[in-house]
Motif scaffolding. Structure first.
Motif, PDB file in Angstrom:
ATOM      1  N   GLY A 255       3.412  -2.742   0.356  1.00  0.00           N
ATOM      2  CA  GLY A 255       4.170  -1.992  -0.627  1.00  0.00           C
ATOM      3  C   GLY A 255       5.180  -1.110   0.065  1.00  0.00           C
ATOM      4  O   GLY A 255       5.283  -1.095   1.298  1.00  0.00           O
ATOM      5  N   GLU A 256       5.929  -0.373  -0.716  1.00  0.00           N
ATOM      6  CA  GLU A 256       6.998   0.468  -0.183  1.00  0.00           C
ATOM      7  C   GLU A 256       6.836   1.903  -0.681  1.00  0.00           C
ATOM      8  O   GLU A 256       6.503   2.124  -1.852  1.00  0.00           O
ATOM      9  CB  GLU A 256       8.347  -0.078  -0.655  1.00  0.00           C
ATOM     10  N   LEU A 257       7.023   2.860   0.217  1.00  0.00           N
ATOM     11  CA  LEU A 257       7.152   4.253  -0.206  1.00  0.00           C
ATOM     12  C   LEU A 257       8.619   4.453  -0.534  1.00  0.00           C
ATOM     13  O   LEU A 257       9.447   4.730   0.321  1.00  0.00           O
ATOM     14  CB  LEU A 257       6.685   5.201   0.906  1.00  0.00           C
ATOM     15  N   ALA A 258       8.919   4.303  -1.810  1.00  0.00           N
ATOM     16  CA  ALA A 258      10.315   4.222  -2.245  1.00  0.00           C
ATOM     17  C   ALA A 258      10.948   5.577  -2.520  1.00  0.00           C
ATOM     18  O   ALA A 258      12.168   5.706  -2.530  1.00  0.00           O
ATOM     19  CB  ALA A 258      10.407   3.342  -3.493  1.00  0.00           C
ATOM     20  N   GLY A 259      10.121   6.594  -2.778  1.00  0.00           N
ATOM     21  CA  GLY A 259      10.675   7.904  -3.079  1.00  0.00           C
ATOM     22  C   GLY A 259       9.627   8.983  -2.963  1.00  0.00           C
ATOM     23  O   GLY A 259       8.428   8.709  -2.977  1.00  0.00           O
ATOM     24  N   ARG A 285      10.352  14.166 -10.780  1.00  0.00           N
ATOM     25  CA  ARG A 285      11.671  13.614 -11.096  1.00  0.00           C
ATOM     26  C   ARG A 285      12.447  13.279  -9.826  1.00  0.00           C
ATOM     27  O   ARG A 285      13.119  12.240  -9.741  1.00  0.00           O
ATOM     28  CB  ARG A 285      12.437  14.622 -11.955  1.00  0.00           C
ATOM     29  N   THR A 286      12.344  14.132  -8.816  1.00  0.00           N
ATOM     30  CA  THR A 286      13.025  13.873  -7.541  1.00  0.00           C
ATOM     31  C   THR A 286      12.513  12.595  -6.901  1.00  0.00           C
ATOM     32  O   THR A 286      13.292  11.808  -6.350  1.00  0.00           O
ATOM     33  CB  THR A 286      12.831  15.056  -6.582  1.00  0.00           C
ATOM     34  N   ALA A 287      11.197  12.365  -6.970  1.00  0.00           N
ATOM     35  CA  ALA A 287      10.621  11.154  -6.379  1.00  0.00           C
ATOM     36  C   ALA A 287      11.175   9.897  -7.039  1.00  0.00           C
ATOM     37  O   ALA A 287      11.520   8.922  -6.357  1.00  0.00           O
ATOM     38  CB  ALA A 287       9.105  11.194  -6.494  1.00  0.00           C
ATOM     39  N   THR A 288      11.273   9.917  -8.377  1.00  0.00           N
ATOM     40  CA  THR A 288      11.774   8.737  -9.069  1.00  0.00           C
ATOM     41  C   THR A 288      13.269   8.553  -8.828  1.00  0.00           C
ATOM     42  O   THR A 288      13.743   7.418  -8.645  1.00  0.00           O
ATOM     43  CB  THR A 288      11.487   8.833 -10.576  1.00  0.00           C
ATOM     44  N   VAL A 398       0.572  11.909  -7.600  1.00  0.00           N
ATOM     45  CA  VAL A 398       0.821  13.340  -7.711  1.00  0.00           C
ATOM     46  C   VAL A 398      -0.184  14.113  -6.855  1.00  0.00           C
ATOM     47  O   VAL A 398      -1.386  13.826  -6.886  1.00  0.00           O
ATOM     48  CB  VAL A 398       0.709  13.815  -9.172  1.00  0.00           C
ATOM     49  N   SER A 399       0.328  15.088  -6.103  1.00  0.00           N
ATOM     50  CA  SER A 399      -0.539  15.911  -5.262  1.00  0.00           C
ATOM     51  C   SER A 399      -0.051  17.349  -5.326  1.00  0.00           C
ATOM     52  O   SER A 399       1.152  17.608  -5.333  1.00  0.00           O
ATOM     53  CB  SER A 399      -0.513  15.402  -3.816  1.00  0.00           C
ATOM     54  N   ARG A 400      -0.979  18.284  -5.345  1.00  0.00           N
ATOM     55  CA  ARG A 400      -0.591  19.690  -5.432  1.00  0.00           C
ATOM     56  C   ARG A 400      -1.645  20.569  -4.776  1.00  0.00           C
ATOM     57  O   ARG A 400      -2.810  20.183  -4.657  1.00  0.00           O
ATOM     58  CB  ARG A 400      -0.372  20.085  -6.898  1.00  0.00           C
ATOM     59  N   GLY A 401      -1.214  21.759  -4.345  1.00  0.00           N
ATOM     60  CA  GLY A 401      -2.118  22.661  -3.658  1.00  0.00           C
ATOM     61  C   GLY A 401      -2.030  24.067  -4.201  1.00  0.00           C
ATOM     62  O   GLY A 401      -1.193  24.386  -5.051  1.00  0.00           O
ATOM     63  N   LEU A 410       6.433   8.049  -4.821  1.00  0.00           N
ATOM     64  CA  LEU A 410       6.740   6.919  -5.690  1.00  0.00           C
ATOM     65  C   LEU A 410       6.584   5.643  -4.875  1.00  0.00           C
ATOM     66  O   LEU A 410       7.323   5.397  -3.928  1.00  0.00           O
ATOM     67  CB  LEU A 410       8.173   7.040  -6.248  1.00  0.00           C
ATOM     68  N   LEU A 411       5.585   4.863  -5.238  1.00  0.00           N
ATOM     69  CA  LEU A 411       5.282   3.613  -4.536  1.00  0.00           C
ATOM     70  C   LEU A 411       5.823   2.422  -5.300  1.00  0.00           C
ATOM     71  O   LEU A 411       5.734   2.379  -6.534  1.00  0.00           O
ATOM     72  CB  LEU A 411       3.786   3.459  -4.347  1.00  0.00           C
ATOM     73  N   ARG A 412       6.377   1.469  -4.542  1.00  0.00           N
ATOM     74  CA  ARG A 412       6.915   0.247  -5.140  1.00  0.00           C
ATOM     75  C   ARG A 412       6.121  -0.945  -4.626  1.00  0.00           C
ATOM     76  O   ARG A 412       5.796  -1.015  -3.449  1.00  0.00           O
ATOM     77  CB  ARG A 412       8.409   0.103  -4.773  1.00  0.00           C
ATOM     78  N   ARG A 413       5.848  -1.872  -5.519  1.00  0.00           N
ATOM     79  CA  ARG A 413       5.049  -3.048  -5.146  1.00  0.00           C
ATOM     80  C   ARG A 413       5.783  -3.895  -4.122  1.00  0.00           C
ATOM     81  O   ARG A 413       7.004  -4.099  -4.273  1.00  0.00           O
ATOM     82  CB  ARG A 413       4.761  -3.896  -6.393  1.00  0.00           C
TER      83      ARG A 413
END
Length: 413
Positions: A255-259, A285-288, A398-401, A410-413
């Motif tokens: 897969g791809e780490l697209a954003g 939104r930034t990731a997409t 989604v990850s938060r601390g 954002l992962l792409r197949r």
């Protein structure tokens, strides 16, 4: 240029390897149980996701003796990831062009506690000479480099529960800036020691044991009975490469780490998160946008799903803020970590690994213990059993601390 994932290594409460983790998550098998590593009867939470990994059977005895369990988990997961990617450092990738990025929160308290007991009972000469190098959060990073002969960029990220997501982003940026050809990026946590577990308890994030619930029922993201996280131990690492490098060596691309997107709420000292979800929504939104897609293109969301009521609700707010109510209400949202425990520094890498499998197989694992959605959460929550999703091409993790440290992938197949 694009960044792709070509290998996965995992040591989790579900077992060793990505296959047991995926099978367990897909079937909704609960892996949280009563803590048996130490006497936790006086703690507010006496349940955890525990790995049965036996370091003595897999790693050299001298290495095990001078390092903490979080290093053991990391080194073994990295070895798996490299084998899965069919990479030998120094042959398939020059040592100087191979990097390591690690997310961790607590450090190695199992080792540190043992040596502090020696200090107070028998004096300073009884303390291991490896104490100084065994406990600190960057210990896995250094030992991975030593174990594999890695001489490229190496960093450790300590950003509370978003640490592992920051490590993956750091790996992607090192590749895109041409500072490495291959990066091992992921996270690790080994919180199951008396003091380490106390730290998690006093953070206010943990679910409290309740007589009406069995240990495996305590972690309830988005459920009306949610009362905090149940934590677990584990390590998950991904092998990341630029696409052209992976294709040149004939690698299998998972897969791809697209954003990605990051933000910080900056809302209130020692508080969890900003209450409207606007700042977390901006990271989503930034990731997409970085991936060149819109919310309509996302097939699923792997939520942070802490099980803390305030965080669960604001995560829903953030999805509405990022993509609008119409899209947010129809986005399938899942938090499979409720089955095996929140892995803290390894949580986001574990979600990323599961998301890659979900896209490959076209099925979303369920959120365990989600029986009655909490009021105020207007989301399409995946509960009960795995859900087919057909053509699943993009997934948001989604990850938060604490303090509002946000990181979205954002992962792409």
């Amino acid at each position: 240029m694009s960044v792709v994932i070509t290998g996965i290594g995992a040591v989790t409460p579900a077992g060793t390897g990505i296959d047991p983790l995926w099978d367990s998550a897909r079937e909704g098998v609960p892996r949280v149980a009563a803590i048996d590593r130490f006497d936790a009867s006086e703690y507010a939470t006496s349940a955890a996701g525990q790995s049965d990994f036996d370091a003595g059977a897999e790693l050299p005895s001298r290495f095990v003796k001078r390092t903490d369990r979080f290093t053991h988990l990391s080194v073994h997961a990295v070895r798996q990831a490299l084998a899965d990617a069919r990479i030998t450092v120094g042959e398939d990738a020059p040592a100087e062009r191979t990097g390591v990025m690690v997310g961790n929160i607590l450090g190695g308290w199992e080792f540190a506690e043992r040596e502090l007991r020696h200090l107070w009972t028998d004096g300073p000469r009884a303390v291991s000479p490896y104490q100084a190098t065994a406990w600190f959060p960057a210990a896995p990073q250094g030992n991975i480099c030593i174990d594999q002969g890695i001489k490229g960029p190496a960093r450790t990220f300590v950003a509370d529960r978003a640490s592992g997501a920051y490590a993956l982003i750091g790996g992607a940026e090192a590749l895109l800036r041409d500072r490495a050809d291959v990066v091992l990026a992921g996270g690790v946590e080994a919180p199951l020691s008396p003091y380490g577990w106390l730290c998690m308890e006093t953070s206010g994030l943990g679910a409290k044991s309740r007589g009406s619930l069995a240990p495996h029922e305590l972690y309830r993201p988005f459920d009306a009975g949610h009362g905090g996280s149940v934590f677990g131990e584990g390590a998950v690492f991904l092998v990341m490469e630029r696409r052209e490098h992976a294709e040149r060596r004939g690698a299998r691309v998972l897969g791809e780490l697209a954003g990605w997107g990051v933000s910080t709420d900056g809302y209130m000292p020692y508080y969890t998160v900003e209450p409207t979800g606007q700042v977390l929504g901006r990271a989503m939104r930034t990731a997409t946008e970085r991936a060149g897609i819109s919310g309509d293109d996302i097939a699923a969301v792997f939520a942070h799903g802490s099980g803390i009521p305030f965080e669960d609700v604001t995560e829903g707010y953030a999805l509405h803020e990022a993509f609008g109510p119409a899209v947010a209400r129809q986005l399938p949202v899942t938090a499979p970590k409720s089955g095996f425990g929140h892995l803290l520094g390894a949580a986001a890498p574990a979600d990323a690994a599961l998301a890659l499998r979900a896209m490959r197989d076209g099925v979303l694992p369920p959120t365990v213990n989600l029986d009655h959605p909490a009021p105020g959460i207007e989301l399409d929550l995946v509960a009960g059993q795995a859900r087919p999703v057909g053509d699943c091409e993009h997934t948001l993790v989604v990850s938060r601390g604490l303090g509002g440290v946000n990181a979205c992938l954002l992962l792409r197949r």
